[in-house]
Design an enzyme around this catalytic site. Structure first.
Site, mmCIF file in Angstrom:
data_model
loop_
_atom_site.group_PDB
_atom_site.id
_atom_site.type_symbol
_atom_site.label_atom_id
_atom_site.label_comp_id
_atom_site.label_asym_id
_atom_site.label_seq_id
_atom_site.Cartn_x
_atom_site.Cartn_y
_atom_site.Cartn_z
ATOM 1 N N ARG A 1 41.444 29.904 54.749
ATOM 2 C CA ARG A 1 40.040 30.118 54.773
ATOM 3 C C ARG A 1 39.673 29.019 54.206
ATOM 4 O O ARG A 1 39.702 29.147 52.435
ATOM 5 C CB ARG A 1 39.601 31.491 54.185
ATOM 6 C CG ARG A 1 38.042 31.361 53.857
ATOM 7 C CD ARG A 1 37.953 33.216 53.221
ATOM 8 N NE ARG A 1 36.768 33.381 53.194
ATOM 9 C CZ ARG A 1 35.668 33.561 52.123
ATOM 10 N NH1 ARG A 1 36.739 34.147 51.637
ATOM 11 N NH2 ARG A 1 34.288 33.410 52.143
ATOM 12 N N ARG B 1 28.316 50.086 42.232
ATOM 13 C CA ARG B 1 28.346 52.088 42.006
ATOM 14 C C ARG B 1 28.301 51.693 40.454
ATOM 15 O O ARG B 1 27.454 53.158 40.407
ATOM 16 C CB ARG B 1 29.915 52.389 41.965
ATOM 17 C CG ARG B 1 30.420 52.272 43.504
ATOM 18 C CD ARG B 1 31.814 52.099 44.221
ATOM 19 N NE ARG B 1 32.018 51.037 43.834
ATOM 20 C CZ ARG B 1 33.820 50.249 44.081
ATOM 21 N NH1 ARG B 1 33.999 51.037 44.875
ATOM 22 N NH2 ARG B 1 33.935 48.714 43.877
ATOM 23 N N HIS C 1 25.769 40.006 55.329
ATOM 24 C CA HIS C 1 27.241 40.414 54.296
ATOM 25 C C HIS C 1 26.586 40.642 53.075
ATOM 26 O O HIS C 1 25.941 39.747 52.364
ATOM 27 C CB HIS C 1 27.861 39.152 54.757
ATOM 28 C CG HIS C 1 28.862 39.286 53.882
ATOM 29 N ND1 HIS C 1 30.004 39.329 54.129
ATOM 30 C CD2 HIS C 1 29.620 39.536 52.632
ATOM 31 C CE1 HIS C 1 30.830 39.507 53.742
ATOM 32 N NE2 HIS C 1 30.453 39.209 52.560
ATOM 33 N N LEU C 2 26.541 42.071 52.593
ATOM 34 C CA LEU C 2 26.675 42.392 51.205
ATOM 35 C C LEU C 2 27.561 42.521 50.613
ATOM 36 O O LEU C 2 27.929 43.999 50.603
ATOM 37 C CB LEU C 2 25.279 43.401 51.686
ATOM 38 C CG LEU C 2 23.902 43.029 52.318
ATOM 39 C CD1 LEU C 2 23.124 43.968 52.418
ATOM 40 C CD2 LEU C 2 23.011 42.090 51.905
ATOM 41 N N ASP D 1 34.168 28.508 55.921
ATOM 42 C CA ASP D 1 32.712 29.489 56.330
ATOM 43 C C ASP D 1 31.507 28.866 56.707
ATOM 44 O O ASP D 1 30.569 29.719 57.101
ATOM 45 C CB ASP D 1 32.723 29.748 54.536
ATOM 46 C CG ASP D 1 33.319 30.982 54.823
ATOM 47 O OD1 ASP D 1 34.803 31.225 55.617
ATOM 48 O OD2 ASP D 1 33.073 31.705 53.312
#
Ligand code: ADP
Length: 401
Positions: free
Chosen positions: A78, A272, A195-196, A135
């Site tokens: 990648r 979170r 895309h989070l 990417d």
């Protein structure tokens, strides 16, 4: 350094792992599939050492996946920045390596690390073909009106300053899967893909073609993220430099590593922890939630305008897949645009799924991303094609699962 060993023809994951904090005294290596994952404290001075450990774990020890390295047919890497050179994945040769190096200026942390990975593979598996998956390549279809910045044109000519986008492999994967889930051809759909994760980006994909995306010259642009600020008034940059006496690298660090959810909440880049604090009434944590969801909402509006409508909004990555509260905040108030979240479906967990109400004109779907599979599939196809060109004989036509 993250890795997976994939049998592409069978669509089977054989091993996966990650080498964390390479080069530091706290380096460790996690290897194996969920049930037999092991964490090994390991000394890794650099990516070369890390690669040697990975290859050893693949072929020996309790979580070994193959008997010998000869079983590895190809390696896919990648690469974050492919610049204007690469509009698709390519077989790696000296010229490709030189271009990845040249482009490192636009993604210094990422491209240099990728080159270390490529060199380590060259050393340990010199005869195994390698493919670079960029990417940015998915966004090479953007029209000039989307990728140009309203700066003096000479800067584009001189330095190729333009929007390149990022997370393209993820956006490509989730748009393809969304078409399967919707049971419609991709080239007949208008999609907004989100895309989070820690990094966040959104794209407008019109009839299968990316027409706009939120990340820019670098992955700092666009949405508010875990530690990145996303788009801000550019005049703020010289202002902070003057008033705080910061150098270019310090202000870069501030915007990349100390901003976003972390900068606003003062608590964490992990949503979170921000959510827990917001539920206890922490005002800055609540503000961080509000700002994050608002930034996604504004891009939804932009991309509906850019495409003249939308058939489905696709969510992925840590926040998109898991955070029911953030999804609720993003979609609240979008009913007049025909976008209606189903509260009950939003609460349920699962794999690929639709969470819009039956009455919603626009579908909302969750697709867990799988960039590794995309990299493996591109690698398989390119190496296979090269073997065909080289005259390799196949017993039978391999079929992709
Ligand atoms: P990366 O971009 O590093 O691959 P991920 O896709 O793993 O990141 O996403 C990381 C983000 O997802 C973190 O902010 C994390 O708090 C958030 N996340 C993961 N699981 C949950 C969850 N159950 N609820 C809310 N946020 C979550």
């Amino acid at each position: 350094m993250k890795y997976q060993l994939v049998n592409v023809e069978q669509h089977e994951l054989l091993a996966k792992g990650i080498c964390e904090r390479v080069g530091s005294a706290e380096a460790f290596h996690k290897h194996g599939l969920d049930k037999n994952e092991e964490v090994i404290d390991a000394k890794m001075a650099d990516h070369d050492d890390a690669m040697a450990l990975v290859l050893e774990s693949l072929t020996s020890g309790p979580a070994k996946a193959i008997d010998s390295l000869d079983e590895i047919d190809a390696v896919g890497h990648r690469i974050v920045q492919g610049g204007k050179y690469f509009d698709r994945s390519v077989l790696i040769d000296d010229d490709v390596i030189q271009k990845i190096d040249e482009l490192a200026e636009l993604a210094p942390l990422h491209n240099k690390a990728a080159l270390m990975g490529i060199n380590a593979c060259l050393k340990h598996m010199p005869d195994v073909p390698m493919v670079a998956v960029f990417d940015t390549s998915f966004f090479q279809t953007l029209p000039p009106k989307a990728y140009m910045y309203p700066l003096p044109y000479e800067l584009y000519e001189k330095y190729a300053i333009r929007k390149y986008g990022a997370h393209g492999t993820s956006h490509r994967y989730i748009s393809e899967r969304a078409a399967v889930v919707l049971d419609e051809p991709l080239d007949e759909l208008k999609l907004i893909t989100c895309h989070l994760g820690n990094g966040c980006s959104m794209s407008a994909i019109d009839h299968g073609v990316a027409v706009d995306t939120s990340m820019g010259l670098t992955p700092l642009d666009g949405l508010m993220m875990g530690t990145r600020c996303g788009a801000v008034d550019p005049a703020i940059v010289p202002f902070i430099m003057d008033h705080e006496g910061l150098s270019t690298s310090e202000v870069n660090d501030l915007m990349n590593k100390k901003s976003g959810l972390l900068g606003i909440s003062g608590i964490s880049n992990d949503l979170r922890s921000v959510r827990d604090a917001s539920e206890k009434g922490d005002e800055r944590a609540m503000l961080a939630y509000d700002m994050y969801s608002n930034s996604v909402k504004k891009y939804i509006g932009q991309y509906i305008a850019v495409m003249g409508g939308v058939d489905a909004i696709v969510l992925t990555a840590g926040v998109g897949e898991n955070c029911e509260k953030m999804r609720r905040m993003i979609f609240t108030g979008l009913q007049p645009l025909g976008i209606i979240l189903d509260e009950e479906k939003n609460r349920q967990r699962g794999f690929e799924r639709e969470i819009s109400a039956d009455s919603s004109q626009v579908k909302i779907i969750i697709i867990p991303t799988n960039e590794e599979y995309m990299i493996a599939r591109d690698t398989y196809e390119i190496v296979h094609e090269q073997m065909r060109v080289d005259g390799a004989v196949f017993d039978e036509e391999p079929a992709l699962a």
